[in-house]
Design a protein around this motif. Structure first.
Motif, mmCIF file in Angstrom:
data_model
loop_
_atom_site.group_PDB
_atom_site.id
_atom_site.type_symbol
_atom_site.label_atom_id
_atom_site.label_comp_id
_atom_site.label_asym_id
_atom_site.label_seq_id
_atom_site.Cartn_x
_atom_site.Cartn_y
_atom_site.Cartn_z
ATOM 1 N N GLN A 5 -46.669 52.367 -68.453
ATOM 2 C CA GLN A 5 -46.326 51.997 -69.824
ATOM 3 C C GLN A 5 -45.456 50.745 -69.771
ATOM 4 O O GLN A 5 -44.453 50.716 -69.053
ATOM 5 N N PHE A 6 -45.846 49.740 -70.522
ATOM 6 C CA PHE A 6 -45.072 48.496 -70.524
ATOM 7 C C PHE A 6 -45.383 47.707 -71.790
ATOM 8 O O PHE A 6 -46.411 47.907 -72.444
ATOM 9 N N SER A 7 -44.463 46.803 -72.128
ATOM 10 C CA SER A 7 -44.688 45.831 -73.194
ATOM 11 C C SER A 7 -44.767 44.460 -72.545
ATOM 12 O O SER A 7 -44.054 44.182 -71.573
ATOM 13 N N VAL A 8 -45.607 43.581 -73.081
ATOM 14 C CA VAL A 8 -45.765 42.259 -72.480
ATOM 15 C C VAL A 8 -45.963 41.228 -73.582
ATOM 16 O O VAL A 8 -46.567 41.514 -74.624
ATOM 17 N N TYR A 9 -45.405 40.043 -73.351
ATOM 18 C CA TYR A 9 -45.548 38.957 -74.326
ATOM 19 C C TYR A 9 -45.555 37.637 -73.576
ATOM 20 O O TYR A 9 -44.781 37.440 -72.626
ATOM 21 N N GLN A 10 -46.422 36.723 -74.008
ATOM 22 C CA GLN A 10 -46.514 35.413 -73.372
ATOM 23 C C GLN A 10 -46.669 34.330 -74.436
ATOM 24 O O GLN A 10 -47.269 34.553 -75.484
ATOM 25 N N GLU A 11 -46.135 33.154 -74.126
ATOM 26 C CA GLU A 11 -46.239 32.034 -75.063
ATOM 27 C C GLU A 11 -46.002 30.737 -74.306
ATOM 28 O O GLU A 11 -45.243 30.699 -73.329
ATOM 29 N N SER A 12 -46.660 29.669 -74.768
ATOM 30 C CA SER A 12 -46.516 28.363 -74.135
ATOM 31 C C SER A 12 -46.413 27.280 -75.201
ATOM 32 O O SER A 12 -47.101 27.345 -76.225
ATOM 33 N N HIS A 13 -45.551 26.282 -74.942
ATOM 34 C CA HIS A 13 -45.394 25.143 -75.842
ATOM 35 C C HIS A 13 -45.649 23.851 -75.082
ATOM 36 O O HIS A 13 -45.205 23.689 -73.947
ATOM 37 N N ILE A 14 -46.328 22.924 -75.710
ATOM 38 C CA ILE A 14 -46.635 21.645 -75.069
ATOM 39 C C ILE A 14 -45.414 20.743 -74.982
ATOM 40 O O ILE A 14 -45.343 19.842 -74.147
ATOM 41 N N GLY A 15 -44.414 20.972 -75.861
ATOM 42 C CA GLY A 15 -43.220 20.141 -75.852
ATOM 43 C C GLY A 15 -43.535 18.715 -76.258
ATOM 44 O O GLY A 15 -44.356 18.474 -77.144
ATOM 45 N N ARG A 50 -44.945 16.449 -74.302
ATOM 46 C CA ARG A 50 -45.959 15.890 -73.407
ATOM 47 C C ARG A 50 -47.318 15.768 -74.102
ATOM 48 O O ARG A 50 -47.575 16.430 -75.105
ATOM 49 N N LYS A 51 -48.200 14.957 -73.538
ATOM 50 C CA LYS A 51 -49.537 14.791 -74.094
ATOM 51 C C LYS A 51 -50.483 15.907 -73.666
ATOM 52 O O LYS A 51 -51.497 16.160 -74.326
ATOM 53 N N VAL A 52 -50.190 16.532 -72.532
ATOM 54 C CA VAL A 52 -51.043 17.595 -72.000
ATOM 55 C C VAL A 52 -50.163 18.780 -71.633
ATOM 56 O O VAL A 52 -49.082 18.606 -71.072
ATOM 57 N N ASN A 53 -50.608 19.975 -71.959
ATOM 58 C CA ASN A 53 -49.911 21.173 -71.496
ATOM 59 C C ASN A 53 -50.526 21.586 -70.166
ATOM 60 O O ASN A 53 -51.658 22.061 -70.112
#
Length: 313
Positions: free
Chosen positions: A2-12, A14-17
């Motif tokens: 049993q677990f919770s998970v979360y992910q997220e990404s931002h390019i900031g 920059r022109k490419v992530n």
């Protein structure tokens, strides 16, 4: 599990992530994975995507329903990803090899183990305290360990951004593997790129993830990091998992794997680039759809031939 998970990404700014993150799980094993393509080299985002694809596929092939030899799996899968990046360079006649940092965490049987190459980090947290953190494979951390530089110089030293270990370099990667750690309900594993940890001190990361759920804390931390970096901010990516164990109360964000069939695998590891990368497909260092499909097919074929590396006796 049993677990919770979360992910997220931002390019900031920059022109490419060039960051990639994802996770895969079976009934009895969970793999957390994050890669940060190195911007000083050609097609870092492709190196990160290849590493994610290779390691994720090997996990799905060998977690039946758990990894029998986790230390061996982590080392062998990292080396397999390294070879696939080199092969991508050769098959596309690139003037240099794409490179990426990588950090992975394998959770099974109430234990966690992790491995990394470069300066993408893992934090193991409990009750707002950091129990363990990966040590960056950087020049500045080496100097600090040797006593030649004071830790206070981490943010200002001229060698702070020089890495000596990654996937895709001419030399074989040094895969640093942790010991097996016993997880308790409420423990948090945070994997993140330097776009996050370089902007916020460790104690802030730990405190925020203790005071809020990972679903709330991760977006807030990333937004803070991007805000501090301003228009020149780096890509910032985080993948967090809170371990629930077998005795905790569940909520709508909790994943329970006990009822999954033995052969079932769930994965968020993407084969194609994220929207951020797709938006800049005309950039010189970006890669087009034909190249992506070609690379993915080559990776699949190579993995099928070499999948025995993690299952042999």
């Amino acid at each position: 599990m049993q677990f919770s998970v979360y992910q997220e990404s931002h390019i900031g700014g920059r022109k490419v992530n060039q960051d990639r993150m994802g996770y895969s799980f079976t009934r009895d094993a969970l793999l957390l994975l994050l890669a940060d393509g190195m911007g000083g080299h050609l097609r870092g985002e492709m190196a990160a995507a290849i590493a994610m694809q290779t390691i994720g596929t090997l996990f799905q092939q060998n977690a039946t329903p758990y990894i029998k030899k986790p230390e061996r799996f982590l080392e062998d899968s990292f080396c397999a990803a390294h070879r696939e990046i080199l092969r991508y360079r050769d098959s596309n006649n690139l003037p240099e090899t794409p490179r990426t940092t990588i950090v992975a965490c394998l959770v099974q049987h109430n234990h966690a183990m992790w491995a990394h190459c470069g300066d993408s980090r893992l934090y193991w947290m409990r009750n707002g305290q950091i129990l363990a953190r990966t040590r960056d494979h950087s020049r500045i951390e080496t100097l600090i360990a040797q006593g030649k530089v004071d830790p206070s110089e981490r943010e200002t030293h001229p060698d702070r951004n020089k890495l000596f270990n990654c996937l895709g370099a001419p030399n074989l990667p040094i895969v640093e593997i942790s010991r097996r750690c016993n997880l308790q309900p409420g423990d948090v594993m945070l994997l993140c790129s330097d776009g996050l940890w370089s902007m916020l001190p460790d104690h802030i990361l730990a405190q925020r993830l203790h005071d809020s759920t990972i679903v709330r804390a991760v977006p807030e931390l990333l937004a803070n990091a991007i805000g501090i970096g301003g228009k020149h901010s780096d890509n910032a990516t985080a993948l967090a998992m809170m371990w629930q164990g077998s005795n905790s109360l569940t909520d709508t964000s909790t994943i329970i794997t006990n009822t999954l069939p033995v052969g079932a695998v769930t994965s968020t590891i993407q084969e194609l680039p994220t929207a951020d990368s797709a938006e800049v497909a005309t950039e010189v260092d970006a890669f087009n759809d034909d190249e992506i499909e070609k690379a993915i097919e080559e990776i699949r074929n190579a993995i099928q031939k070499s999948s025995r590396i993690t299952s042999r006796n």
